[in-house]
Scaffold this active site. Structure first.
Site, PDB file in Angstrom:
ATOM      1  N   ASN A   9     -21.211 -94.508  45.431  1.00 18.26           N
ATOM      2  CA  ASN A   9     -21.168 -93.575  46.561  1.00 18.26           C
ATOM      3  C   ASN A   9     -21.626 -94.365  47.780  1.00 18.26           C
ATOM      4  O   ASN A   9     -22.817 -94.575  47.981  1.00 18.26           O
ATOM      5  CB  ASN A   9     -22.108 -92.390  46.285  1.00 18.26           C
ATOM      6  CG  ASN A   9     -22.245 -91.478  47.492  1.00 18.26           C
ATOM      7  OD1 ASN A   9     -21.470 -91.584  48.446  1.00 18.26           O
ATOM      8  ND2 ASN A   9     -23.227 -90.587  47.455  1.00 18.26           N
ATOM      9  N   LYS A  11     -21.556 -93.621  50.811  1.00 19.21           N
ATOM     10  CA  LYS A  11     -22.076 -92.802  51.916  1.00 19.21           C
ATOM     11  C   LYS A  11     -21.462 -93.285  53.240  1.00 19.21           C
ATOM     12  O   LYS A  11     -20.306 -93.714  53.248  1.00 19.21           O
ATOM     13  CB  LYS A  11     -23.604 -92.839  51.923  1.00 19.21           C
ATOM     14  CG  LYS A  11     -24.164 -92.492  50.544  1.00 19.21           C
ATOM     15  CD  LYS A  11     -25.636 -92.233  50.523  1.00 19.21           C
ATOM     16  CE  LYS A  11     -26.062 -91.907  49.098  1.00 19.21           C
ATOM     17  NZ  LYS A  11     -27.460 -91.562  48.985  1.00 19.21           N
ATOM     18  N   HIS A  95     -23.066 -83.110  47.063  1.00 18.39           N
ATOM     19  CA  HIS A  95     -24.138 -84.108  47.143  1.00 18.39           C
ATOM     20  C   HIS A  95     -25.331 -83.498  47.875  1.00 18.39           C
ATOM     21  O   HIS A  95     -25.153 -82.701  48.805  1.00 18.39           O
ATOM     22  CB  HIS A  95     -23.639 -85.350  47.881  1.00 18.39           C
ATOM     23  CG  HIS A  95     -24.607 -86.479  47.772  1.00 18.39           C
ATOM     24  ND1 HIS A  95     -25.713 -86.566  48.590  1.00 18.39           N
ATOM     25  CD2 HIS A  95     -24.680 -87.519  46.919  1.00 18.39           C
ATOM     26  CE1 HIS A  95     -26.416 -87.639  48.239  1.00 18.39           C
ATOM     27  NE2 HIS A  95     -25.814 -88.241  47.235  1.00 18.39           N
ATOM     28  N   GLU A  97     -27.206 -84.585  50.082  1.00 18.31           N
ATOM     29  CA  GLU A  97     -27.201 -84.786  51.539  1.00 18.31           C
ATOM     30  C   GLU A  97     -26.308 -83.748  52.217  1.00 18.31           C
ATOM     31  O   GLU A  97     -26.612 -83.275  53.312  1.00 18.31           O
ATOM     32  CB  GLU A  97     -26.759 -86.224  51.866  1.00 18.31           C
ATOM     33  CG  GLU A  97     -27.876 -87.206  51.539  1.00 18.31           C
ATOM     34  CD  GLU A  97     -27.412 -88.572  51.096  1.00 18.31           C
ATOM     35  OE1 GLU A  97     -26.261 -88.963  51.355  1.00 18.31           O
ATOM     36  OE2 GLU A  97     -28.240 -89.276  50.460  1.00 18.31           O
ATOM     37  N   GLU A 167     -28.834 -85.664  40.074  1.00 18.38           N
ATOM     38  CA  GLU A 167     -29.489 -86.514  41.065  1.00 18.38           C
ATOM     39  C   GLU A 167     -30.747 -85.836  41.585  1.00 18.38           C
ATOM     40  O   GLU A 167     -30.677 -84.998  42.495  1.00 18.38           O
ATOM     41  CB  GLU A 167     -28.542 -86.778  42.241  1.00 18.38           C
ATOM     42  CG  GLU A 167     -27.254 -87.451  41.847  1.00 18.38           C
ATOM     43  CD  GLU A 167     -26.648 -88.230  42.997  1.00 18.38           C
ATOM     44  OE1 GLU A 167     -26.527 -89.451  42.865  1.00 18.38           O
ATOM     45  OE2 GLU A 167     -26.334 -87.636  44.036  1.00 18.38           O
ATOM     46  N   GLY A 173     -32.198 -92.688  47.257  1.00 15.90           N
ATOM     47  CA  GLY A 173     -32.448 -93.596  48.370  1.00 15.90           C
ATOM     48  C   GLY A 173     -33.914 -93.894  48.605  1.00 15.90           C
ATOM     49  O   GLY A 173     -34.280 -94.466  49.634  1.00 15.90           O
ATOM     50  N   SER A 212     -31.483 -93.900  42.959  1.00 13.01           N
ATOM     51  CA  SER A 212     -32.069 -95.238  42.856  1.00 13.01           C
ATOM     52  C   SER A 212     -31.782 -95.936  41.531  1.00 13.01           C
ATOM     53  O   SER A 212     -32.601 -96.711  41.048  1.00 13.01           O
ATOM     54  CB  SER A 212     -33.574 -95.189  43.139  1.00 13.01           C
ATOM     55  OG  SER A 212     -33.802 -94.693  44.456  1.00 13.01           O
TER      56      SER A 212
HETATM   57  P1  PGA Z   1     -29.141 -94.048  45.722  1.00 15.02           P
HETATM   58  O1  PGA Z   1     -28.114 -92.854  46.013  1.00 15.02           O
HETATM   59  O2  PGA Z   1     -28.588 -94.786  44.513  1.00 15.02           O
HETATM   60  O3  PGA Z   1     -29.139 -94.878  46.962  1.00 15.02           O
HETATM   61  O4  PGA Z   1     -30.445 -93.419  45.415  1.00 15.02           O
HETATM   62  C1  PGA Z   1     -27.508 -92.133  44.976  1.00 15.02           C
HETATM   63  C2  PGA Z   1     -26.692 -91.012  45.534  1.00 15.02           C
HETATM   64  O5  PGA Z   1     -27.125 -90.398  46.527  1.00 15.02           O
HETATM   65  O6  PGA Z   1     -25.602 -90.696  45.024  1.00 15.02           O
END
Ligand code: PGA
Length: 250
Positions: A9, A11, A95, A97, A167, A173, A212
């Protein structure tokens, strides 16, 4: 046996040049990935480039969001048919976000899942609790609510056409990963929620872990019985790290 699936992903990251470099790196090493299905979810403006560069390779691609509408006066939105027009196989829906920064609620996410599925895309449905919710001990309730919105709208069998990504929001992140045991516990509870409604569906649906996951911790997370892959943010932007994760999946 569920085939593991690793999806990047990206982003809102990258440029035409950096994406070319990243995909060249992934293509160079993808032959060493034996068992896992691999995909990258790109910012929509780069999907045409990605499609051109990945055509004929084992790496699939997808979008990060879609509209619930088919077409028309919806400035800034992307329709399922447009993603399909550029060869997308996957699309991320719900997601965290999008849920927290853009106000997407369970019902809207469920509609996006339904629209993607009906169009022939494979929705990657993200679910997960915030730190506050985990500390209150309501992780399972939150995830059940998010999942049930889709089940109520589309029926349990619809989940077979998608992928679930668990998640935990506090791990996204932040560099703070759920321990393999913590992740497995929630994955198992998601599988049980499905099994209580339909055992065959529960057996088939793949549940990715996201938050992460990186080259150093992927193997132990992916070794857990109910973790069927990963949705990778930060670590999917470096070809070597992404490939290490894909290889850890098989
Ligand atoms: P990250 O993001 O691996 O940077 O924690 C995962 C995601 O948001 O899909």
């Amino acid at each position: 046996m569920r085939q593991p699936i690793i999806a990047g992903n990206w982003k809102m990251n990258g440029s035409r040049a950096s994406i070319k470099q990243l995909l060249d790196g992934i293509k160079a090493g993808i032959g060493e990935v034996k068992a896992a299905e691999v995909a990258v979810c790109a910012p929509s403006i780069y999907i045409a480039d990605v499609a051109e560069q990945l055509a004929g390779t084992p790496v699939a691609w997808g979008g990060q969001n879609l509209s619930t509408e088919e077409k028309g006066a919806f400035t800034g939105e992307i329709a399922a048919s447009m993603l399909l027009d550029f060869g997308c196989k996957y699309v991320i829906v719900g997601h965290s976000e999008r849920r927290t920064l853009y106000g997407e609620d369970d019902q809207l996410v469920a509609q996006k899942f339904a629209v993607a599925r009906k169009a022939g895309l494979t929705p990657i449905l993200c679910v997960g609790e915030t730190l506050e919710e985990r500390e209150k001990g309501i992780t399972e309730d939150v995830v059940a609510r998010q999942l049930n919105a889709v089940i109520d709208l589309e029926g349990i069998e619809a989940l077979v056409d998608g992928v679930i990504a668990y998640e935990p929001v506090w791990a996204i992140g932040t560099g703070k990963t759920a321990t393999p045991e913590q992740a497995q516990e929630t994955h198992a509870s998601i599988r049980k929620m499905m099994a209580d409604k339909d055992a065959a569906v529960a057996e088939k649906v793949r549940i990715q872990y996201g938050g992460s996951m990186n080259a150093a911790n992927a193997a132990e997370l992916l070794a857990m019985a109910d973790i069927d892959g990963g949705l990778i943010g930060g670590a999917s932007l470096k070809a070597d790290d992404f490939l290490t994760i894909c290889k850890a999946a098989g």
